[in-house]
Write an enzyme that holds these catalytic residues in place. Sequence first.
Site, PDB file in Angstrom:
ATOM      1  N   GLU A 184       0.679  -1.172  -0.078  1.00 35.99           N
ATOM      2  CA  GLU A 184       0.139  -0.046   0.034  1.00 35.99           C
ATOM      3  C   GLU A 184       0.984   1.329   0.089  1.00 35.99           C
ATOM      4  OE1 GLU A 184      -3.337  -0.231   2.771  1.00 35.99           O
ATOM      5  OE2 GLU A 184      -2.400  -2.006   3.154  1.00 35.99           O
TER       6      GLU A 184
ATOM      7  N   GLU B 237      22.589   8.158  28.114  1.00 31.30           N
ATOM      8  CA  GLU B 237      22.206   7.733  26.754  1.00 31.30           C
ATOM      9  C   GLU B 237      23.135   6.608  26.151  1.00 31.30           C
ATOM     10  OE1 GLU B 237      22.144  11.151  24.319  1.00 31.30           O
ATOM     11  OE2 GLU B 237      21.100  12.234  25.570  1.00 31.30           O
TER      12      GLU B 237
ATOM     13  N   LYS C 144      25.764   5.304  23.813  1.00 32.26           N
ATOM     14  CA  LYS C 144      26.663   5.939  22.815  1.00 32.26           C
ATOM     15  C   LYS C 144      26.778   5.129  21.510  1.00 32.26           C
ATOM     16  CE  LYS C 144      31.365   7.804  22.474  1.00 32.26           C
ATOM     17  NZ  LYS C 144      31.789   7.547  21.312  1.00 32.26           N
TER      18      LYS C 144
ATOM     19  N   ASP D 107      27.378   3.951  17.757  1.00 35.86           N
ATOM     20  CA  ASP D 107      28.625   3.831  17.014  1.00 35.86           C
ATOM     21  C   ASP D 107      28.502   4.046  15.310  1.00 35.86           C
ATOM     22  OD1 ASP D 107      31.299   3.500  16.851  1.00 35.86           O
ATOM     23  OD2 ASP D 107      31.392   1.263  17.150  1.00 35.86           O
TER      24      ASP D 107
ATOM     25  N   TYR E 138      20.464  13.281  19.412  1.00 36.64           N
ATOM     26  CA  TYR E 138      20.870  13.110  20.900  1.00 36.64           C
ATOM     27  C   TYR E 138      21.168  14.538  21.340  1.00 36.64           C
ATOM     28  CZ  TYR E 138      25.272  12.124  18.626  1.00 36.64           C
ATOM     29  OH  TYR E 138      26.348  12.211  17.812  1.00 36.64           O
TER      30      TYR E 138
ATOM     31  N   LYS F  42      25.122  13.062  30.567  1.00 33.96           N
ATOM     32  CA  LYS F  42      25.145  14.601  30.221  1.00 33.96           C
ATOM     33  C   LYS F  42      24.423  15.149  31.463  1.00 33.96           C
ATOM     34  CE  LYS F  42      24.524  13.831  25.466  1.00 33.96           C
ATOM     35  NZ  LYS F  42      23.798  13.602  24.308  1.00 33.96           N
TER      36      LYS F  42
ATOM     37  N   LYS G 259      33.059   4.288  28.177  1.00 33.36           N
ATOM     38  CA  LYS G 259      33.286   3.379  26.840  1.00 33.36           C
ATOM     39  C   LYS G 259      33.202   1.855  27.505  1.00 33.36           C
ATOM     40  CE  LYS G 259      35.356   4.652  23.557  1.00 33.36           C
ATOM     41  NZ  LYS G 259      35.333   4.925  21.822  1.00 33.36           N
TER      42      LYS G 259
ATOM     43  N   CYS H  18      59.694 -15.912   2.455  1.00 32.72           N
ATOM     44  CA  CYS H  18      58.116 -15.866   1.766  1.00 32.72           C
ATOM     45  C   CYS H  18      57.569 -17.234   1.845  1.00 32.72           C
ATOM     46  CB  CYS H  18      58.296 -15.365   0.488  1.00 32.72           C
ATOM     47  SG  CYS H  18      56.581 -15.071  -0.197  1.00 32.72           S
TER      48      CYS H  18
ATOM     49  N   CYS I  40      56.648 -17.683  -2.227  1.00 29.96           N
ATOM     50  CA  CYS I  40      57.623 -17.845  -3.387  1.00 29.96           C
ATOM     51  C   CYS I  40      59.166 -18.324  -2.765  1.00 29.96           C
ATOM     52  CB  CYS I  40      57.865 -16.686  -3.918  1.00 29.96           C
ATOM     53  SG  CYS I  40      58.528 -15.398  -3.295  1.00 29.96           S
TER      54      CYS I  40
ATOM     55  N   CYS J 152      58.047  -9.466   1.190  1.00 33.26           N
ATOM     56  CA  CYS J 152      58.721 -10.349   0.211  1.00 33.26           C
ATOM     57  C   CYS J 152      59.301  -9.352  -0.689  1.00 33.26           C
ATOM     58  CB  CYS J 152      57.907 -11.256  -0.090  1.00 33.26           C
ATOM     59  SG  CYS J 152      58.282 -12.028  -1.790  1.00 33.26           S
TER      60      CYS J 152
ATOM     61  N   CYS K  14      56.267 -13.566  -7.241  1.00 38.92           N
ATOM     62  CA  CYS K  14      55.623 -13.998  -6.160  1.00 38.92           C
ATOM     63  C   CYS K  14      53.999 -14.077  -6.301  1.00 38.92           C
ATOM     64  CB  CYS K  14      55.800 -13.003  -4.905  1.00 38.92           C
ATOM     65  SG  CYS K  14      54.970 -13.756  -3.177  1.00 38.92           S
TER      66      CYS K  14
HETATM   67  S1  IVH Z   1      26.805  13.934  22.687  1.00 39.29           S
HETATM   68  C1  IVH Z   1      29.404  17.725  22.697  1.00 39.29           C
HETATM   69  N1  IVH Z   1      25.455  11.864  22.645  1.00 39.29           N
HETATM   70  O1  IVH Z   1      30.161  10.194  20.177  1.00 39.29           O
HETATM   71  C2  IVH Z   1      29.285  16.304  22.297  1.00 39.29           C
HETATM   72  N2  IVH Z   1      27.352  11.866  21.209  1.00 39.29           N
HETATM   73  O2  IVH Z   1      32.907  10.978  21.324  1.00 39.29           O
HETATM   74  C3  IVH Z   1      27.959  16.007  21.820  1.00 39.29           C
HETATM   75  N3  IVH Z   1      27.820   9.971  19.911  1.00 39.29           N
HETATM   76  O3  IVH Z   1      30.836  12.863  17.971  1.00 39.29           O
HETATM   77  C4  IVH Z   1      28.098  14.764  21.627  1.00 39.29           C
HETATM   78  N4  IVH Z   1      26.393   8.730  20.803  1.00 39.29           N
HETATM   79  O4  IVH Z   1      29.197  11.099  17.269  1.00 39.29           O
HETATM   80  C5  IVH Z   1      26.384  12.305  22.253  1.00 39.29           C
HETATM   81  N5  IVH Z   1      24.436   9.786  22.790  1.00 39.29           N
HETATM   82  C6  IVH Z   1      25.334  10.503  22.302  1.00 39.29           C
HETATM   83  C7  IVH Z   1      26.175   9.928  21.341  1.00 39.29           C
HETATM   84  C8  IVH Z   1      27.232  10.588  20.912  1.00 39.29           C
HETATM   85  C9  IVH Z   1      27.289   8.858  20.048  1.00 39.29           C
HETATM   86  C10 IVH Z   1      29.268  10.104  19.360  1.00 39.29           C
HETATM   87  C11 IVH Z   1      29.163  11.550  18.707  1.00 39.29           C
HETATM   88  C12 IVH Z   1      30.217  12.209  19.065  1.00 39.29           C
HETATM   89  C13 IVH Z   1      31.017  11.090  19.485  1.00 39.29           C
HETATM   90  C14 IVH Z   1      31.966  11.741  20.715  1.00 39.29           C
END
Ligand code: IVH
Length: 692
Positions: A37, A113, A115, A117, A225, A288, A312, A406, A409, A424, A430
């Site tokens: 749809e 929050e 983080k 990646d 975020y 934060k 981390k 190596c 070869c 090598c 080779c």
């Molecule tokens: S706040 C002033 N919140 O992590 C900093 N960053 O190492 C504002 N990232 O460049 C970033 N999750 O690309 C914030 N929940 C989150 C995040 C986050 C991933 C990344 C972001 C930033 C990097 C900093």
Amino acid sequence: MENNEQILSEIESLREQLNYHNHKYYVENSPEIKDFEFDTLMRRLMDLEAEYPQYADPLSPTVRVGSDRTSEFNSVQHRYPMLSLSNTYSIEELTAFIERIEREWGATEYVCELKFDGTAISLTYEKGRLERAVTRGDGTMGDDVTTNVKTIRSIPLVLSGSGYPDLFEIRGEIFMPYNSFDRLNAEREVAGEQLFANPRNAAAGTLKQQQSAVVAHRGLDCTLYQMAGDNLPFKNHIENLEAARSWGFKVSEYMTLCRGAAEVIAYINHWDEARKSLPYPTDGVVIKVNDFNLRSKLGFTAKSPRWAVAYKFKAESALTTLLSVDFQVGRTGAITPVANLEPVLLAGTTVKRATLHNAEQISALDIRIGDKVYVEKGGEIIPKITEVELSERTADSRPFEYIDHCPECGAELVRYEGEAKHYCPNQSGCRPQIIGRIIHFIRRKAMDIDGLGNETVELLFENGLIGNIADIYTLRANDLAVLPRLGEKSADNIISSIERSKSVPFARVLFGLGIRFVGETTAKYLAAHFKSIDAVMAADKVSLMESDEVGEKIADAIIDYFADPANIEIIERLKEAGLQFEAEQSVRHSDTLEGKNIVISGKFINHSREELKAMIEAHGGKNQSGVNANTDFIVAGENMGPAKLQKAEKLGVKILSESEFIELIGGAVVVEQAPTTQAPTASEQVIQTTLF
Ligand code: IVH
């Protein structure tokens, strides 16, 4: 016959419905209608927009499918710099951070929050419409990737609800969920293309794709975020983000308000485990300060805010046994040791192999066959060995002896000064080096010869049909048709693709030769500087280093390459075959700008920055990256950086608009483009002005 008013209202209603269902599907994960749809509504809208182009809207949901046009990315200045976060792996450090803020400011509210990646993005909305999407870049200047970002379906093109400021920025992470990542790499494997090492690289690489239709297909997602702007509705983080959610943004459902260190630590402990079942990659938790008032008191260091920190997660690791070590030989002859392991489950996949990098790493870790070793997976496909469990080492274990010949070869290996790897040196005899060089030569970024995958190259080599890159140009369709699994049609396609490659520009040919350390960008610089292969070959070390990007190491590698008679012979044969060994003439149009130092700044309407730079050179001028006392004038587009403007005013440097500049040089000309620009100088940094 429907009148135009009816058409317009149908178009508007379709857009509204599609935006609504898009949000239901991609942001809320709760679709209300079937894909079919949705597709039918989309098709109807596409048809109407094609028939009535007067009703086009750059933010119509139809832009989600992207386009095949190639776009280049203008470099633009961030209104508010994009900073990074200070990191910690230690709960003690994190507790100290929270307790100090509590002690000094009495604050207890923290927003935790995940983080994500991926790669950071800054979105600007004006009057509820997406105006601009810019990558982080160096934090001050980023790339304008709006066309690509519009294809990411969880990003609203037009906001819903009410209460958003007229102008604001919202920042977040563009990431690639695991299922999109797996699909993408599976497709690339079939196509014989290089795999992305992890979802983060895949997300960043995809965002810089030149065709937005490719981006649309890759399944990127985006979570927001952070908000920035002068008129945000609330004076704290969490309420602003909740408001953003109500305007249609995808804000993480796991964002949580925590009071005090204990609640923050509980959040971290929960997600350290729970994140393993999330469908997208995360590498930590961001903590934060919630209150904006306190944020502005805490302020910033040069690189990061003092009101936030990233905790981390430690990479996951597993203990297993090292069974043996293989040695792989790359196209440049570099030897990479690879560990064969007793299969072990790690982060959801069975790990059997791990990279060991080089001899030094093996001896630094004192890894021995039969050892129990820890393997870690830090977001990379290939895990690495981080440590030996010495307590489990058997008495009869012997130190590992690195190879000196190596494995392919038999040539004696060499070490180059300053290089950790063994090499090598038998380049022309080779097997993996020969095949690797051919595969590099035909890849998309070099000669772009379609249809010749890794396997075909190996087959052609085994059958004695090619032994080096020049042999590719002696291939006939008949030669190919005899290969198993290759029909007549594929053979013809390959031959015509080989023919087409003869017009690939010099810079890519130079890159394709596979000279050590000469990547795509260096090849571009070399081609722009020397203009022909003969000039590169004739250059001594000092003159090679006059080209941008070429240091001593690269200059030595170039000289070594051309000192080998086998390479010279190959180049002669490629010349005879008709490949491009000269840069297209960048014609000197006039001397109008002779001796003038010129700065390009901002975003332009009719030309890209690269085109303008090329025009400056074609008229004898010199491009400068930053404004200084020698600057003769600035060509300014939209959004010229305020710092540059200030400096220009202070120094009394003249500012020309795009059209004034074109007039000055007597009209626009199409000229060959120079490679990309230099990074901005520190003086171009803007001063932080708001609460962000
Ligand atoms: S706040 C002033 N919140 O992590 C900093 N960053 O190492 C504002 N990232 O460049 C970033 N999750 O690309 C914030 N929940 C989150 C995040 C986050 C991933 C990344 C972001 C930033 C990097 C900093």
